[in-house]
Design a protein around this motif. Structure first.
Motif, PDB file in Angstrom:
ATOM      1  N   MET A   1       0.812  -1.251  -0.108  1.00 10.78           N
ATOM      2  CA  MET A   1      -0.078   0.098   0.014  1.00 10.78           C
ATOM      3  C   MET A   1       0.783   1.291  -0.068  1.00 10.78           C
ATOM      4  O   MET A   1       2.041   1.250   0.678  1.00 10.78           O
ATOM      5  CB  MET A   1      -0.889   0.066   1.303  1.00 10.78           C
ATOM      6  N   THR A   3       1.085   5.222   0.336  1.00 13.24           N
ATOM      7  CA  THR A   3       0.503   6.342   1.127  1.00 13.24           C
ATOM      8  C   THR A   3       1.037   7.589   1.057  1.00 13.24           C
ATOM      9  O   THR A   3       0.478   8.587   1.295  1.00 13.24           O
ATOM     10  CB  THR A   3       0.179   5.733   2.664  1.00 13.24           C
ATOM     11  N   PHE A   5       1.789  10.354  -0.777  1.00 15.02           N
ATOM     12  CA  PHE A   5       1.591  11.223  -2.020  1.00 15.02           C
ATOM     13  C   PHE A   5       2.244  12.500  -1.795  1.00 15.02           C
ATOM     14  O   PHE A   5       2.002  13.230  -0.879  1.00 15.02           O
ATOM     15  CB  PHE A   5       0.104  11.298  -2.409  1.00 15.02           C
ATOM     16  N   ASN A  38      -4.729   3.137  -7.638  1.00 18.34           N
ATOM     17  CA  ASN A  38      -5.735   3.208  -6.558  1.00 18.34           C
ATOM     18  C   ASN A  38      -4.846   2.650  -5.002  1.00 18.34           C
ATOM     19  O   ASN A  38      -5.254   1.806  -4.486  1.00 18.34           O
ATOM     20  CB  ASN A  38      -6.883   2.186  -6.693  1.00 18.34           C
ATOM     21  N   ASN A  39      -3.819   3.538  -4.783  1.00 19.40           N
ATOM     22  CA  ASN A  39      -3.092   3.256  -4.020  1.00 19.40           C
ATOM     23  C   ASN A  39      -2.248   1.933  -3.898  1.00 19.40           C
ATOM     24  O   ASN A  39      -1.947   1.614  -2.854  1.00 19.40           O
ATOM     25  CB  ASN A  39      -3.595   3.714  -2.388  1.00 19.40           C
TER      26      ASN A  39
END
Length: 138
Positions: A1, A3, A5, A38-39
């Protein structure tokens, strides 16, 4: 994942692509060529399918910009094929916004053409769009 950004979602920095039921919003940032959908890392999201990955990266490869931009995508609807094609269209559109001279190259390759084929609607008296009930003579 993924996260962390370090960019801002802005409308003027976005390319929208659509195919069948899927929609993709594509954002470009100067970077090293990462793909985030989408992450999730793009390779994992597209299930390491080489066909999908080559379709997504094709506009960047046509212009020789594979390692110049990070691609961040928010997509929804449809399946992986439709999403990959919608990402390709959104990426080509945002590349045209960045540099208008690249439009001729992308248009010649067919990356700016929207595939307008969608599911045909169901008609009354039929079971699906074209499937009719079985004919009975008696």
């Amino acid at each position: 994942m993924v996260t962390n950004f370090e960019f801002v979602f802005q409308k003027n920095n976005m390319g929208i692509g659509r195919r069948k039921q899927s929609t993709a919003r594509v954002f470009l940032n100067p970077g090293t060529g990462k793909l985030i959908i989408n992450n999730t890392p793009g390779e994992k999201y597209l299930q390491y399918n080489t066909i999908y990955l080559t379709n997504v990266y094709a506009p960047l490869k046509a212009l020789g910009l594979e390692d110049k931009y990070d691609v961040i995508v928010l997509t929804k609807g449809g399946g992986l094929t439709g999403q990959a094609d919608s990402i390709q269209l959104g990426l080509a559109r945002i590349l045209c916004q960045i540099n208008y001279e690249d439009r001729a190259i992308l248009k010649a390759e067919g990356f700016l053409t929207r595939d307008a084929r969608i599911k045909e609607r169901k008609k009354y008296g039929l079971r699906k769009a074209r499937k009719a009930p079985q004919y009975s003579k008696r």
